[in-house]
Design a protein around this motif. Structure first.
Motif, PDB file in Angstrom:
ATOM      1  N   THR A 255      -4.953  -4.586  -5.155  1.00  0.00           N
ATOM      2  CA  THR A 255      -4.493  -3.446  -4.361  1.00  0.00           C
ATOM      3  C   THR A 255      -4.141  -2.276  -5.268  1.00  0.00           C
ATOM      4  O   THR A 255      -4.507  -1.120  -4.992  1.00  0.00           O
TER       5      THR A 255
ATOM      6  N   ALA B 285      -6.082  -4.518   6.498  1.00  0.00           N
ATOM      7  CA  ALA B 285      -6.619  -5.770   5.972  1.00  0.00           C
ATOM      8  C   ALA B 285      -6.039  -6.969   6.714  1.00  0.00           C
ATOM      9  O   ALA B 285      -6.753  -7.927   7.035  1.00  0.00           O
TER      10      ALA B 285
ATOM     11  N   THR C 166      -7.303  -0.564  -6.494  1.00  0.00           N
ATOM     12  CA  THR C 166      -7.951   0.339  -5.537  1.00  0.00           C
ATOM     13  C   THR C 166      -7.291   1.719  -5.551  1.00  0.00           C
ATOM     14  O   THR C 166      -7.971   2.735  -5.399  1.00  0.00           O
TER      15      THR C 166
ATOM     16  N   SER D  89      -6.687   0.998  -0.333  1.00  0.00           N
ATOM     17  CA  SER D  89      -6.891   0.068   0.768  1.00  0.00           C
ATOM     18  C   SER D  89      -5.585  -0.048   1.544  1.00  0.00           C
ATOM     19  O   SER D  89      -4.509   0.100   0.984  1.00  0.00           O
TER      20      SER D  89
ATOM     21  N   ARG E 205      -9.480   4.663  -4.505  1.00  0.00           N
ATOM     22  CA  ARG E 205     -10.125   4.075  -3.328  1.00  0.00           C
ATOM     23  C   ARG E 205      -9.103   3.201  -2.615  1.00  0.00           C
ATOM     24  O   ARG E 205      -9.242   1.970  -2.546  1.00  0.00           O
TER      25      ARG E 205
ATOM     26  N   SER F 284       0.829  -1.205   0.000  1.00  0.00           N
ATOM     27  CA  SER F 284       0.000   0.000   0.000  1.00  0.00           C
ATOM     28  C   SER F 284       0.863   1.254   0.000  1.00  0.00           C
ATOM     29  O   SER F 284       0.571   2.224  -0.720  1.00  0.00           O
TER      30      SER F 284
END
Length: 269
Positions: free
Chosen positions: A121, A136, A124, A131, A129, A56
């Motif tokens: 991932t 998670a 998103t 994550s 959006r 991320s």
């Protein structure tokens, strides 16, 4: 021709598609860029500059680049294609009596799942959006702990994760990655081998640390302790000489990233 043989023939034909394999190579390059950014963030964390040193965090860094959105969409396409290619390779072993072929199929299926997760991932972030991998992981750990026997199950997940990390270290030390690539037989080969060895060992140590956190979370019955790869790397910083260890891991992840980019051209597909 039986239905099973027909499906396998279709899978083999799709897996040999030049278009699919070319797009799949983009997946290795995208993975390489992600690991480069993860390693860079890990070094920044070691130097007390903050950030999230997981997938991320890497994709978040991409969104700040001028061409970031385009790179993110390329990552989605490439990692998705690579996951599909691996899934097709896994399907070719189904129905075989060879134990080794079954084992290879399971490994390919596991890698396919990992690349599909990375593609998701990246998607998103491409769709704005984002994550959080850490959130998670904690949510998944909490779900496992809430199940009957969840404490033991999470400990097994931790041991399996640490085992994967140990295998990556073994793969780097014993140069098993040479089965995955076709070297060019020139003076650049030793550099490629050195990058791969360093990268696999560093990534393996990081995954082992992640597995240990899962085990700690199971013992303490605390999903907060299972904080994903970012938490695993940050926990290394708390060890004696932790700053030096984390910098070494970060540089190793960057080496793995460079190797993955090179692998995009050299991979046996």
């Amino acid at each position: 021709m039986s239905l099973g043989h027909g499906a396998k023939r279709a899978a083999r034909k799709a897996g040999n598609s030049q278009v699919l394999t070319n797009i799949a190579r983009i997946g290795f390059a995208a993975s390489g860029l992600m690991h480069l950014l993860m390693g860079y963030i890990a070094v920044r964390i070691a130097l007390h500059h903050g950030g999230e040193s997981d997938q991320s965090g890497a994709f978040a860094q991409l969104t700040r680049l001028p061409s970031g959105p385009m790179v993110l969409w390329a990552a989605v396409l490439g990692m998705g294609a690579l996951g599909l290619w691996l899934l097709l390779q896994a399907s070719l072993g189904i129905g075989s009596s060879s134990k080794k072929r079954w084992a290879r199929s399971l490994v390919s299926a596991g890698k396919a799942a990992a690349y599909f997760a990375l593609a998701w991932t990246a998607l998103t972030f491409a769709l704005h959006r984002p994550s959080s991998s850490t959130a998670a992981t904690r949510n998944a750990s909490g779900t496992i702990l809430s199940l009957p026997g969840g404490q033991a199950l999470l400990a097994i997940v931790g041991m399996a994760t640490a085992g994967i990390g140990g295998y990556l270290v073994y793969k780097g030390v014993r140069k098993k990655f040479l089965d995955d690539i076709q070297l060019q037989g020139n003076r650049a080969d030793p550099a490629v081998i050195a990058l791969a060895m360093t990268g696999y060992i560093a990534k393996g140590i990081a995954i082992i640390a992640l597995g240990v956190l899962f085990i700690v979370a199971a013992i303490k019955i605390s999903p907060q302790d299972a904080s994903g790869l970012d938490g695993a790397l940050k926990s290394l910083a708390g060890l004696p000489y932790g700053q030096a260890i984390l910098i070494a891991i970060g540089l190793g992840l960057m080496a793995y990233g460079l190797y993955s980019i090179i692998r995009a051209r050299l991979a046996r597909l």
